[in-house]
Design a protein around this motif. Structure first.
Motif, PDB file in Angstrom:
ATOM      1  N   SER A  25       0.837  -1.190   0.000  1.00  0.00           N
ATOM      2  CA  SER A  25       0.000   0.000   0.000  1.00  0.00           C
ATOM      3  C   SER A  25       0.872   1.241   0.000  1.00  0.00           C
ATOM      4  N   TRP A  26       0.309   2.357  -0.491  1.00  0.00           N
ATOM      5  CA  TRP A  26       1.007   3.643  -0.507  1.00  0.00           C
ATOM      6  C   TRP A  26       0.617   4.457   0.718  1.00  0.00           C
ATOM      7  N   THR A  27       1.621   4.851   1.504  1.00  0.00           N
ATOM      8  CA  THR A  27       1.428   5.798   2.601  1.00  0.00           C
ATOM      9  C   THR A  27       2.074   7.118   2.200  1.00  0.00           C
TER      10      THR A  27
ATOM     11  N   ARG B 179      16.135   5.002 -12.137  1.00  0.00           N
ATOM     12  CA  ARG B 179      17.076   4.172 -11.371  1.00  0.00           C
ATOM     13  C   ARG B 179      16.370   3.509 -10.188  1.00  0.00           C
ATOM     14  N   THR B 180      15.510   4.244  -9.501  1.00  0.00           N
ATOM     15  CA  THR B 180      14.769   3.675  -8.376  1.00  0.00           C
ATOM     16  C   THR B 180      13.806   2.593  -8.844  1.00  0.00           C
ATOM     17  N   LEU B 181      13.142   2.831  -9.974  1.00  0.00           N
ATOM     18  CA  LEU B 181      12.184   1.860 -10.495  1.00  0.00           C
ATOM     19  C   LEU B 181      12.869   0.619 -11.073  1.00  0.00           C
ATOM     20  N   MET B 182      14.172   0.688 -11.301  1.00  0.00           N
ATOM     21  CA  MET B 182      14.931  -0.494 -11.732  1.00  0.00           C
ATOM     22  C   MET B 182      15.059  -1.510 -10.598  1.00  0.00           C
ATOM     23  N   GLU B 183      15.026  -1.031  -9.365  1.00  0.00           N
ATOM     24  CA  GLU B 183      15.262  -1.900  -8.215  1.00  0.00           C
ATOM     25  C   GLU B 183      14.007  -2.707  -7.906  1.00  0.00           C
ATOM     26  N   ASP B 184      14.144  -4.002  -7.855  1.00  0.00           N
ATOM     27  CA  ASP B 184      12.995  -4.879  -7.594  1.00  0.00           C
ATOM     28  C   ASP B 184      12.910  -5.115  -6.087  1.00  0.00           C
TER      29      ASP B 184
ATOM     30  N   ALA C 136      10.609  -4.867  -2.333  1.00  0.00           N
ATOM     31  CA  ALA C 136       9.266  -4.906  -1.761  1.00  0.00           C
ATOM     32  C   ALA C 136       8.898  -3.591  -1.089  1.00  0.00           C
ATOM     33  N   VAL C 137       9.915  -2.858  -0.608  1.00  0.00           N
ATOM     34  CA  VAL C 137       9.694  -1.590   0.081  1.00  0.00           C
ATOM     35  C   VAL C 137      10.388  -0.480  -0.712  1.00  0.00           C
ATOM     36  N   VAL C 138       9.631   0.573  -1.011  1.00  0.00           N
ATOM     37  CA  VAL C 138      10.157   1.688  -1.806  1.00  0.00           C
ATOM     38  C   VAL C 138       9.897   2.981  -1.044  1.00  0.00           C
ATOM     39  N   LEU C 139      10.955   3.779  -0.875  1.00  0.00           N
ATOM     40  CA  LEU C 139      10.893   5.035  -0.137  1.00  0.00           C
ATOM     41  C   LEU C 139      11.159   6.182  -1.102  1.00  0.00           C
ATOM     42  N   LEU C 140      10.233   7.118  -1.205  1.00  0.00           N
ATOM     43  CA  LEU C 140      10.310   8.197  -2.189  1.00  0.00           C
ATOM     44  C   LEU C 140      10.230   9.545  -1.483  1.00  0.00           C
ATOM     45  N   ASP C 141      11.266  10.363  -1.655  1.00  0.00           N
ATOM     46  CA  ASP C 141      11.320  11.672  -1.004  1.00  0.00           C
ATOM     47  C   ASP C 141      11.182  12.764  -2.062  1.00  0.00           C
ATOM     48  N   GLU C 142       9.988  13.311  -2.188  1.00  0.00           N
ATOM     49  CA  GLU C 142       9.693  14.363  -3.171  1.00  0.00           C
ATOM     50  C   GLU C 142      10.169  13.960  -4.572  1.00  0.00           C
TER      51      GLU C 142
ATOM     52  N   THR D  59       4.696   5.592 -11.939  1.00  0.00           N
ATOM     53  CA  THR D  59       5.237   5.047 -10.695  1.00  0.00           C
ATOM     54  C   THR D  59       4.197   4.207  -9.970  1.00  0.00           C
ATOM     55  N   ALA D  60       2.965   4.684  -9.928  1.00  0.00           N
ATOM     56  CA  ALA D  60       1.905   3.909  -9.287  1.00  0.00           C
ATOM     57  C   ALA D  60       1.716   2.565  -9.985  1.00  0.00           C
ATOM     58  N   ASP D  61       1.805   2.566 -11.308  1.00  0.00           N
ATOM     59  CA  ASP D  61       1.638   1.320 -12.064  1.00  0.00           C
ATOM     60  C   ASP D  61       2.789   0.355 -11.798  1.00  0.00           C
ATOM     61  N   LEU D  62       4.030   0.848 -11.849  1.00  0.00           N
ATOM     62  CA  LEU D  62       5.186  -0.032 -11.708  1.00  0.00           C
ATOM     63  C   LEU D  62       5.383  -0.514 -10.275  1.00  0.00           C
ATOM     64  N   LEU D  63       4.843   0.205  -9.315  1.00  0.00           N
ATOM     65  CA  LEU D  63       5.009  -0.185  -7.912  1.00  0.00           C
ATOM     66  C   LEU D  63       3.760  -0.819  -7.330  1.00  0.00           C
ATOM     67  N   THR D  64       2.887  -1.297  -8.188  1.00  0.00           N
ATOM     68  CA  THR D  64       1.703  -2.022  -7.712  1.00  0.00           C
ATOM     69  C   THR D  64       2.130  -3.197  -6.835  1.00  0.00           C
TER      70      THR D  64
END
Length: 233
Positions: free
Chosen positions: A30-32, A135-140, A142-148, A165-170
């Motif tokens: 889920s996205w927080t 580069r971030t979306l290349m990393e497979d 389970a947890v993704v942290l995005l700062d602005e 980003t929402a599509d690729l990080l489903t």
């Protein structure tokens, strides 16, 4: 990552409080979205989850996230590497064989494949941010942290990158720090405002993400967020 991630406690830098008695839970898959005034400690929260908070003293309980993907506010591109090599940097650092085809696909998706051989100095600020996003979306992970992650982009490109980003990080557990109420309303499945006295939750729309910019539930949530952010601390 099927378990919630939790951070409870206080953080200081050289004895100066950053936040105190924070109680934050990230729901899996889920996205927080985390908003709040500058300096309240949002980026510190991300760095703590990423085990990259050098100089920060944390007193509390912090879930083990395992290996995460993180995009910082600065693009952190290596100036001597091409755009393509920057996108593949994570694999090279780990001693793995980079997936060039996948890296090119990510550059196509962020609209920069024609710049693959350029050095970062030849790019605009918004283009550099899209390289960092690729580069971030290349990393497979389970947890993704995005700062602005979309802050340097024009309005149209920002909306497009939010949707990509929402599509690729489903299915991933995502913590997004943002100052943009509309962005939080589009992408947040849980929306929190961080204040010196704790977290304030603002009800997120129930519709799937990414939501339409002009959807009534997005506009209502955006207004609620503005009202909360404008209240005196």
């Amino acid at each position: 990552m099927n378990q919630p991630l939790r951070m409870t406690g206080s953080a200081t830098i050289d004895g100066t409080p950053i936040f105190s008695q924070l109680d934050l839970t990230l729901k899996p898959h889920s996205w927080t979205c985390l908003l709040g005034a500058s300096g309240v400690g949002k980026s510190t929260v991300l760095r703590l989850f990423a085990s990259l908070a050098e100089g920060v003293t944390f007193d509390g309980v912090l879930s083990d996230t395992g290996r995460v993907a993180m995009m910082a506010q600065q693009d952190l591109l290596m100036p001597w590497l091409s755009v393509l090599d920057n996108v593949m940097l994570g694999a090279r650092v780990r001693g793995e064989r980079p997936d060039k085809d996948r890296a090119c696909e990510r550059l196509v998706q962020v609209g920069l494949v024609d710049h693959a051989d350029k050095l970062p100095a030849a790019l605009s600020g918004g283009q550099r941010q899209r390289v960092a996003l690729a580069r971030t979306l290349m990393e497979d992970r389970a947890v993704v942290l995005l700062d602005e992650p979309f802050s340097a982009l024009d309005a149209l490109t920002r909306a497009q990158m939010q949707e990509l980003t929402a599509d690729l990080l489903t299915g991933r557990t995502v913590l997004l720090v943002t100052h943009d109420p509309n962005e939080a309303a589009r992408l947040g499945q849980k929306i929190l405002i961080m204040t010196p006295s704790g977290l304030v939750e603002v009800a997120a729309p129930f519709t799937p993400i990414p939501r339409d910019i002009h959807a009534p539930d997005v506009l209502r949530t955006q207004t609620d967020l503005f009202d909360q952010l404008r209240r005196p601390i």
